[in-house]
Design a protein around this motif. Structure first.
Motif, short mmCIF file in Angstrom:
data_model
loop_
_atom_site.label_atom_id
_atom_site.label_comp_id
_atom_site.label_asym_id
_atom_site.label_seq_id
_atom_site.Cartn_x
_atom_site.Cartn_y
_atom_site.Cartn_z
N ARG A 1 -20.41 -7.06 -7.76
CA ARG A 1 -21.78 -7.54 -7.57
C ARG A 1 -22.71 -7.03 -8.65
NH1 ARG A 1 -22.08 -8.70 -2.04
NH2 ARG A 1 -23.87 -9.95 -2.64
N VAL A 2 -22.14 -6.67 -9.80
CA VAL A 2 -22.90 -5.90 -10.79
C VAL A 2 -24.19 -6.58 -11.26
CG1 VAL A 2 -21.57 -6.72 -12.81
CG2 VAL A 2 -22.62 -4.46 -12.86
N SER A 3 -24.19 -7.93 -11.25
CA SER A 3 -25.39 -8.64 -11.71
C SER A 3 -26.23 -9.17 -10.56
CB SER A 3 -24.98 -9.80 -12.63
OG SER A 3 -24.22 -9.30 -13.70
N SER A 4 -25.83 -8.85 -9.33
CA SER A 4 -26.61 -9.33 -8.18
C SER A 4 -27.76 -8.37 -7.91
CB SER A 4 -25.76 -9.35 -6.91
OG SER A 4 -24.58 -10.05 -7.10
N PRO A 5 -28.85 -8.92 -7.35
CA PRO A 5 -29.92 -8.01 -6.92
C PRO A 5 -29.36 -7.10 -5.82
CG PRO A 5 -30.60 -10.32 -6.76
CD PRO A 5 -29.14 -10.32 -7.08
N ALA A 6 -29.73 -5.82 -5.88
CA ALA A 6 -29.17 -4.86 -4.93
C ALA A 6 -29.51 -5.22 -3.48
CB ALA A 6 -29.69 -3.47 -5.27
N GLY A 7 -30.63 -5.95 -3.31
CA GLY A 7 -31.02 -6.35 -1.95
C GLY A 7 -30.03 -7.29 -1.29
N LYS A 8 -29.17 -7.91 -2.09
CA LYS A 8 -28.18 -8.84 -1.52
C LYS A 8 -26.91 -8.12 -1.05
CE LYS A 8 -29.67 -13.15 -3.07
NZ LYS A 8 -30.71 -13.61 -2.18
N LEU A 9 -26.80 -6.83 -1.34
CA LEU A 9 -25.59 -6.10 -0.94
C LEU A 9 -25.64 -5.79 0.55
CD1 LEU A 9 -25.27 -3.40 -3.78
CD2 LEU A 9 -24.44 -5.74 -3.77
N SER A 10 -24.46 -5.56 1.13
CA SER A 10 -24.40 -5.12 2.53
C SER A 10 -24.87 -3.67 2.61
CB SER A 10 -22.96 -5.22 3.03
OG SER A 10 -22.18 -4.22 2.37
N GLY A 11 -25.10 -3.20 3.83
CA GLY A 11 -25.56 -1.81 4.01
C GLY A 11 -24.62 -0.79 3.40
N GLY A 12 -23.32 -1.01 3.61
CA GLY A 12 -22.32 -0.07 3.07
C GLY A 12 -22.31 -0.09 1.55
N GLU A 13 -22.45 -1.30 0.99
CA GLU A 13 -22.47 -1.41 -0.48
C GLU A 13 -23.72 -0.75 -1.04
OE1 GLU A 13 -19.97 -5.63 -0.76
OE2 GLU A 13 -22.15 -5.64 -0.72
N GLN A 14 -24.83 -0.91 -0.33
CA GLN A 14 -26.07 -0.27 -0.79
C GLN A 14 -25.93 1.25 -0.76
OE1 GLN A 14 -29.58 -1.78 1.19
NE2 GLN A 14 -29.25 -3.85 0.43
N GLN A 15 -25.26 1.75 0.27
CA GLN A 15 -25.05 3.21 0.34
C GLN A 15 -24.16 3.66 -0.81
OE1 GLN A 15 -26.05 6.40 0.90
NE2 GLN A 15 -26.43 5.71 2.99
N GLN A 16 -23.13 2.86 -1.11
CA GLN A 16 -22.28 3.19 -2.26
C GLN A 16 -23.10 3.20 -3.56
OE1 GLN A 16 -18.63 0.94 -2.71
NE2 GLN A 16 -18.29 0.90 -0.52
N LEU A 17 -24.00 2.23 -3.66
CA LEU A 17 -24.84 2.16 -4.86
C LEU A 17 -25.73 3.40 -4.97
CD1 LEU A 17 -25.96 0.72 -7.35
CD2 LEU A 17 -27.44 -0.63 -5.83
N ALA A 18 -26.29 3.81 -3.83
CA ALA A 18 -27.17 4.99 -3.84
C ALA A 18 -26.38 6.23 -4.25
CB ALA A 18 -27.80 5.18 -2.46
N ILE A 19 -25.13 6.34 -3.77
CA ILE A 19 -24.30 7.49 -4.12
C ILE A 19 -23.92 7.41 -5.60
CG2 ILE A 19 -22.05 8.61 -3.74
CD1 ILE A 19 -22.32 7.78 -0.77
N ALA A 20 -23.51 6.22 -6.05
CA ALA A 20 -23.12 6.04 -7.45
C ALA A 20 -24.29 6.38 -8.36
CB ALA A 20 -22.66 4.60 -7.69
N ARG A 21 -25.48 5.93 -7.98
CA ARG A 21 -26.67 6.19 -8.80
C ARG A 21 -26.92 7.70 -8.91
NH1 ARG A 21 -32.26 4.04 -6.60
NH2 ARG A 21 -31.72 5.63 -5.09
N ALA A 22 -26.75 8.40 -7.79
CA ALA A 22 -26.96 9.86 -7.81
C ALA A 22 -25.90 10.55 -8.65
CB ALA A 22 -26.95 10.40 -6.38
N LEU A 23 -24.67 10.02 -8.62
CA LEU A 23 -23.57 10.66 -9.36
C LEU A 23 -23.70 10.49 -10.87
CD1 LEU A 23 -20.48 9.75 -7.15
CD2 LEU A 23 -21.56 12.00 -7.42
#
Ligand code: ATP
Length: 235
Positions: free
Chosen positions: A127-149
């Motif tokens: 989903r790399v080019s999708s707006p983050a708002g379109k991700l599921s809750g779990g994917e958004q949490q993964q994104l938040a963790i990835a961003r912090a890492l």
């Protein structure tokens, strides 16, 4: 690595933390559990400078971090995944990850880390080019963790990463935390999902009404009847 001592935080007159002490050693997963309103988020917010303590000490890697701004904290190696994830929903996944790299001076290595992170989290790659708002809750949490890492933290702090996620997805998020520990990242995990958090952690602190009421090795906490009755529904 992290030493918090006698931390007092007040919102106006009402005390949210009444002299809380805890430590996190290098390589550990430490969890802070406790009911709604116990002060768990306030403890994390104090560490990252979002709320100012009335008194107490917060030392990270031997130096006081009280009064430091977020970027300075990131440079010291402290990274927070906030409750509710706080990703930028109208920006793409890739843009969110780039924001995670803003405190990095080594731009080329940061770009490589973004590529590595996408490899590590295939759902984000898809989903790399999708707006983050379109991700599921779990994917958004993964994104938040990835961003912090991407900031390459020495210690990652997570505020209620399981909030609002289906049990299977919670499992996935906890697996990610387990992997991080295996890689040597120190983790401070705040959770209302006490059973799961304690099962994952090395040590646990139980916070209630702004005070630490019990702390110890996670295995001891798991077998303490007092804790079981209060937090695991007598199971
Ligand atoms: P939750 O799981 O609901 O986030 P928590 O354990 O993280 O709970 P905190 O959010 O740290 O608890 O809140 C601790 C206490 O401080 C609560 O009584 C809460 O109502 C109060 N509080 C939190 N944030 C503020 C604020 N910005 N202004 C005033 N009071 C606040």
């Amino acid at each position: 690595m992290l030493v918090v001592e006698d931390l007092v935080v007040r919102y106006g007159r009402s005390p949210a933390l009444r002299g809380v002490s805890f430590t996190v050693n290098e390589g550990e997963i430490v969890t802070i559990i406790g009911p709604n309103g116990a002060g768990k988020s306030t403890a994390l917010k104090s560490i990252v400078g979002l709320v100012a303590p009335a008194s107490g000490r917060i030392d990270f890697a031997g130096r006081s971090v009280v009064g430091l701004r977020t970027e300075a904290l990131l440079r010291q190696g402290l990274s927070l995944v906030p409750e509710g994830r706080h990703i930028f929903t109208s920006l793409t996944v890739a843009e969110n990850l780039r924001i995670g790299a803003t405190a990095r001076r080594d731009r080329r290595a940061a770009r490589q880390d973004i590529a590595d992170m996408l490899e590590r989290f295939p759902a984000l790659q898809r989903r790399v080019s999708s707006p983050a708002g379109k991700l599921s809750g779990g994917e958004q949490q993964q994104l938040a963790i990835a961003r912090a890492l991407i900031a390459r933290p020495r210690m990652l702090m997570l505020d209620e990463p399981s909030l609002g996620l289906a049990p299977l997805i919670v499992e996935q998020i906890f697996d990610i935390i387990r992997e991080l520990r295996a890689e040597g990242t120190t983790v401070l995990l705040v959770e209302q999902n006490a059973a799961k958090a304690v099962a994952l952690a090395d040590r646990a602190y139980v916070l209630q009404s702004g005070s630490v009421v019990i702390h110890g090795a996670a295995s001891e906490i798991l077998s303490s009847t007092e804790v079981i009755d209060s937090y695991f529904g007598g199971a």
